[in-house]
Design a protein around this motif. Structure first.
Motif, short mmCIF file in Angstrom:
data_model
loop_
_atom_site.label_atom_id
_atom_site.label_comp_id
_atom_site.label_asym_id
_atom_site.label_seq_id
_atom_site.Cartn_x
_atom_site.Cartn_y
_atom_site.Cartn_z
N THR A 1 0.82 -1.21 0.00
CA THR A 1 0.00 0.00 0.00
C THR A 1 0.86 1.26 0.00
O THR A 1 0.54 2.25 -0.67
CB THR A 1 -0.95 0.01 1.22
OG1 THR A 1 -0.18 -0.22 2.41
CG2 THR A 1 -2.01 -1.05 1.08
N TRP A 2 1.96 1.24 0.76
CA TRP A 2 2.87 2.38 0.75
C TRP A 2 3.61 2.47 -0.58
O TRP A 2 3.85 3.57 -1.10
CB TRP A 2 3.87 2.28 1.91
CG TRP A 2 3.29 2.59 3.25
CD1 TRP A 2 2.09 2.17 3.75
CD2 TRP A 2 3.89 3.40 4.27
NE1 TRP A 2 1.90 2.64 5.02
CE2 TRP A 2 2.99 3.40 5.37
CE3 TRP A 2 5.08 4.10 4.38
CZ2 TRP A 2 3.26 4.10 6.54
CZ3 TRP A 2 5.36 4.79 5.57
CH2 TRP A 2 4.45 4.78 6.62
N LYS B 1 2.49 1.63 -3.46
CA LYS B 1 1.55 2.21 -4.44
C LYS B 1 1.44 3.72 -4.28
O LYS B 1 1.32 4.45 -5.27
CB LYS B 1 0.18 1.57 -4.27
CG LYS B 1 0.10 0.11 -4.70
CD LYS B 1 -1.27 -0.47 -4.39
CE LYS B 1 -1.32 -1.96 -4.71
NZ LYS B 1 -2.64 -2.56 -4.34
N GLN B 2 1.49 4.19 -3.04
CA GLN B 2 1.33 5.62 -2.80
C GLN B 2 2.57 6.42 -3.17
O GLN B 2 2.48 7.47 -3.83
CB GLN B 2 0.98 5.88 -1.34
CG GLN B 2 0.82 7.36 -1.01
CD GLN B 2 0.40 7.60 0.43
OE1 GLN B 2 0.13 6.66 1.18
NE2 GLN B 2 0.32 8.85 0.83
#
Length: 222
Positions: free
Chosen positions: A158-159, A161-162
């Motif tokens: 998730t990080w 992707k960000q």
């Protein structure tokens, strides 16, 4: 974040990393037998332009101590550098090596750092075997002889992707950093590049590394 004691069992001291504040904190036993701590190394946030915040922390996500307790290594996942400190005098760590292997402020990125003089700057990040280095240094592992430091670049998907969407699209990689284990110093090995974007089932995100017989971050080394 990890907690690492010195490997010498007679030493009552160790380090813990504080990711968001980008501090390395040393803890130790005092003369009266109680425990205390101090900020041993601090990575200052960078003033930046074209990012989500006006300042960018280094974001220390992993660190380790060499088996001989001479050097401490850590990574700044957002800034993009790997650092080596001599900690033979644990009260006064000395920066002895630093290499840039990714990060958000490398040349070609829309994000730029702003110096105290107001001038903008970006880091030079080498290509390895013709491949642009993606993401930032995240997990590290050191050979038992202290001469080869391996690094991968995925934190959490998730990080990733960000902050590094290209990492998710093209996959992670593993690098080898050659270490001067005598005087200190780091150099990217130009002949070592493991591309996890070339996996048969599609791009993969590489994270932790271990030696089968134990390693510098393990309590079962040989």
């Amino acid at each position: 974040m990890q907690i690492r004691f010195l490997h010498d069992p007679s030493k009552d001291t160790g380090f813990v990393g504080s990711a968001l504040t980008s501090n390395m904190i040393r803890f130790f036993k005092t003369k009266d037998g109680s425990w205390s701590h101090e900020v041993s190394i601090s990575v200052k946030p960078l003033k930046v332009q074209n990012w989500i915040l006006p300042e960018m922390p280094g974001l220390i996500t992993d660190f380790l101590i060499s088996l001989d307790d001479r050097f401490l290594y850590f990574v700044n996942w957002l800034h993009g550098d790997i650092r080596q400190y001599n900690i033979e005098d644990v009260n006064n760590p000395v920066l002895t090596g630093q290499v840039w292997v990714g990060g958000l402020i490398q040349k070609g990125s829309p994000v730029v750092a702003v110096g105290e003089d107001g001038q903008t700057w970006q880091t030079d990040v080498p290509e390895v075997q013709g491949k642009k280095l993606r993401g930032g240094p995240q997990m590290i592992q050191l050979s038992l002889d202290g001469k080869r430091l391996y690094v991968t670049n995925s934190l959490f998907s998730t990080w990733d992707k960000q902050f590094y969407p290209e990492l998710v699209e093209k996959g992670a990689h593993m690098l080898q950093i050659d270490v001067d284990s005598e005087k200190g110093g780091l150099r990217v090995n130009p002949n070592f590049f493991v591309d996890f974007g070339a996996e048969p089932d599609g791009p993969s995100l590489a994270h932790e590394m271990r030696y089968p017989g134990g390693d510098c971050t393990s309590d079962i080394w040989i």
